[in-house]
Design a protein around this motif. Sequence first.
Motif, PDB file in Angstrom:
ATOM      1  N   VAL A  69       0.875  -1.167   0.000  1.00  0.00           N
ATOM      2  CA  VAL A  69       0.000   0.000   0.000  1.00  0.00           C
ATOM      3  C   VAL A  69       0.911   1.215   0.000  1.00  0.00           C
ATOM      4  O   VAL A  69       1.804   1.328   0.831  1.00  0.00           O
ATOM      5  CB  VAL A  69      -0.907   0.015   1.238  1.00  0.00           C
ATOM      6  CG1 VAL A  69      -1.853   1.198   1.174  1.00  0.00           C
ATOM      7  CG2 VAL A  69      -1.685  -1.285   1.325  1.00  0.00           C
ATOM      8  N   VAL A  70       0.700   2.090  -0.969  1.00  0.00           N
ATOM      9  CA  VAL A  70       1.574   3.246  -1.118  1.00  0.00           C
ATOM     10  C   VAL A  70       0.748   4.517  -0.995  1.00  0.00           C
ATOM     11  O   VAL A  70      -0.273   4.665  -1.651  1.00  0.00           O
ATOM     12  CB  VAL A  70       2.289   3.228  -2.491  1.00  0.00           C
ATOM     13  CG1 VAL A  70       3.273   4.367  -2.578  1.00  0.00           C
ATOM     14  CG2 VAL A  70       2.982   1.907  -2.710  1.00  0.00           C
ATOM     15  N   ASP A  71       1.218   5.411  -0.160  1.00  0.00           N
ATOM     16  CA  ASP A  71       0.510   6.651   0.112  1.00  0.00           C
ATOM     17  C   ASP A  71       1.452   7.773  -0.314  1.00  0.00           C
ATOM     18  O   ASP A  71       2.566   7.872   0.194  1.00  0.00           O
ATOM     19  CB  ASP A  71       0.205   6.645   1.624  1.00  0.00           C
ATOM     20  CG  ASP A  71      -0.201   7.994   2.171  1.00  0.00           C
ATOM     21  OD1 ASP A  71       0.071   9.017   1.539  1.00  0.00           O
ATOM     22  OD2 ASP A  71      -0.779   8.012   3.271  1.00  0.00           O
ATOM     23  N   THR A  72       1.055   8.577  -1.290  1.00  0.00           N
ATOM     24  CA  THR A  72       1.947   9.635  -1.767  1.00  0.00           C
ATOM     25  C   THR A  72       1.315  11.006  -1.573  1.00  0.00           C
ATOM     26  O   THR A  72       0.109  11.174  -1.746  1.00  0.00           O
ATOM     27  CB  THR A  72       2.279   9.482  -3.265  1.00  0.00           C
ATOM     28  OG1 THR A  72       1.062   9.382  -3.986  1.00  0.00           O
ATOM     29  CG2 THR A  72       3.114   8.266  -3.538  1.00  0.00           C
TER      30      THR A  72
ATOM     31  N   THR B  85      -2.488   4.195  -3.135  1.00  0.00           N
ATOM     32  CA  THR B  85      -2.490   3.199  -4.198  1.00  0.00           C
ATOM     33  C   THR B  85      -2.441   1.800  -3.599  1.00  0.00           C
ATOM     34  O   THR B  85      -1.620   1.527  -2.735  1.00  0.00           O
ATOM     35  CB  THR B  85      -1.265   3.393  -5.109  1.00  0.00           C
ATOM     36  OG1 THR B  85      -1.340   4.688  -5.682  1.00  0.00           O
ATOM     37  CG2 THR B  85      -1.249   2.364  -6.215  1.00  0.00           C
TER      38      THR B  85
END
Lengths: 153, 565
Positions: free
Chosen positions: B435-438, B452
Amino acid sequence: MERLHHRIRFVWSFGAVRRALFFAVLAALGGLFLLDGARWPGPVAFVVVGVLGVVHALARYRAWGYELREDDLYIRRGVFTQVRTVVPFVRVQHVDTRRSPIERALDLSRVVVYTAGSRQADVSIPGLTPEDATELQRRLRDLAVETESDDAV
Amino acid sequence: MTGAFDGPRRLHPYTAVVRGVSRAGSLGTLATVVTVAQGSSLQELQTNLGIIAGIALLGVAYEFLYYRRFAYELTADTFDIDSGVFSRREREIPLDRVQNIDISQSPVARVLGLAVLELETAGGGSTEAQLRFVAPDEARRLQRQLQARKGETETAEAASGTEDRDPVYELGDRELALLSLTSLDPGASVIVSFIGVGFQLLLPTEPGETASQLPINTQSLQPVDVAGFLIALVVLAWLVSVALVYSRYANFRLYRVGDELRYERGLLGRYSGTIPLGKVQAASLVANPLKRRLGYVTLSLETAGYAPGSDGGRASETALPLAEQDLAAGFVGDLEQFDGVEVDFESVPTRARRRYAARYTLVVLALVGVGFAANRLYDLALWYLPALLLLAVPVAAQLKWANRAHGTTERTFVARTGFWRRTTRVVPFHRLQTVVDTRSIFQRRRHLASVTADTASTASVLGGDATAFDLDADRADDLREHLAERLQWGLALRRARRRSADSPSPSWAGAAAAPTVDEGQAVFPADQDTDTPPPTDADDDADRTPPPPSPDDGNERRPDDDTDV
């Protein structure tokens, strides 16, 4: 939240200086051929890019953090765009430790975690002492091995 | 089941001829191009014809040897292929690693009674095995027997083939017409731009003027002519697209065979392939404004293990080319690890809309700037025309904002984005990789973040991520942690399910019986204590749902109890 080893600032600053040198050469060539042999663009580019790069490296060190949580590895990084990544241990395919020449010179190491995911598939944690890196690699591997193989994809 | 263990087999005897002709054709073309590129005149070309013919003959000879030295064999647990003219390769593919088995018949192959069989395995960089060509009957026999021996499928069911069963889904005439009229095939624009360029080069406007001068000599072209030409090209592109889409999806039928979906399609050629349901990473529902207006959507299923770009590599497989929204949503709901796309969508904060407006304004200003610069150099009339686009900025920002949303169901994460190609991506928690948090600086200025959900689906390499854009930053923190927790929950559930099963059950069976939570549609269910057995009303849609395994919840364990991780 664990911080990186502070010597990583030198690794990144070294990278910044190397980039600054590259731009300085470009600028010097530009000065030579486009500005009738002007001498100043090279040194100016070196100082400007170098200082910006070193400031960025320091900010990057401040922004970096990682944490081994109960079920996953949590990483926070990024100066301009902050990225927080959650890597569940079950998804870890394999774990590397790596050392570039400059990292070896400063006695640092990095851990690279691979998943089957397609985006930013490999997550790397720089700025660890070799002992910490080996230890982190071992723990991640153990945590990944505990899970059943069927869960990996 | 005849011919199961009857030793190595050869390809279809026509193989040598057809492959040889096609190889000779491509070699001959290459040789011709090289000769022409060297600046030879037509006369010299004729003298070189001998050489070209020789090269083409070499191609035929090579393909004859290829045919002679190619043998395949289906054994009890592997599929073996021995091939190679100069360097020999003996390949054994374990049957339980086979993911997809595709059969395709191009129009030419169909006329000659030939078919191509392709096997895909997960993780392979390209198509693992290709039989080009075999007889269609042989291809179907192999497809059936391979499926039967892949282990998880009931032999009898898989071996019976699709001839005598009812399709789960069939593309009707009306839908096919709608699909053809409302889709734009990317191939069409390529074909038409070739035509356009060729047309321009071949058609001098005035006698004596050579073709190559034409594009530069813009003064002699009236704007009306240019506009007419462009309109004609667009219409032509659309017509070509209609024809391409029509021939691709004509006779589309989808069958359920064991734990796989099998589709057949094609007007002139025949193409069929399988989608292993146990390997689906994500589902995406795509619709352009026209299709949305008519209430239709296209459903694709994404699997792991394909290499994008390489030949035979696909990121996703179209399961329903065009289906009514409810039907598609129900279809997704019945898949393993999915529970539908009926989500309480959480929309994006209105301050994100200001962000989009600012972004589009900058783009328009940049265009005007380019116009301004071009005007200084070339003295264009009406260079400031792009400024009119400023009027469209609020509309565009509103549309972008309105189409972006996300939500979570009991088992899936759902993210929607896009106006022209509105894509709703559904990712089962069980398939999450990371899990990607930008948060870019522009997002942080407005306290926004994007989350994402990354899976092993190859489609996400091609920009098809399941991303919830521009959430409130605090909500993003919650969502990120929620996704990670739900992954653990899903895995624990599967593990518990596997252990409780006495006999190894098909992978989808465990999922089909996965418990649901009462608060079903809640965006962030805080508590998963209320596991209940699934509804077992499989009678009305038994044709496309897995047969409901008896809900055996006796051994059910809550994820909190699971000490594995």
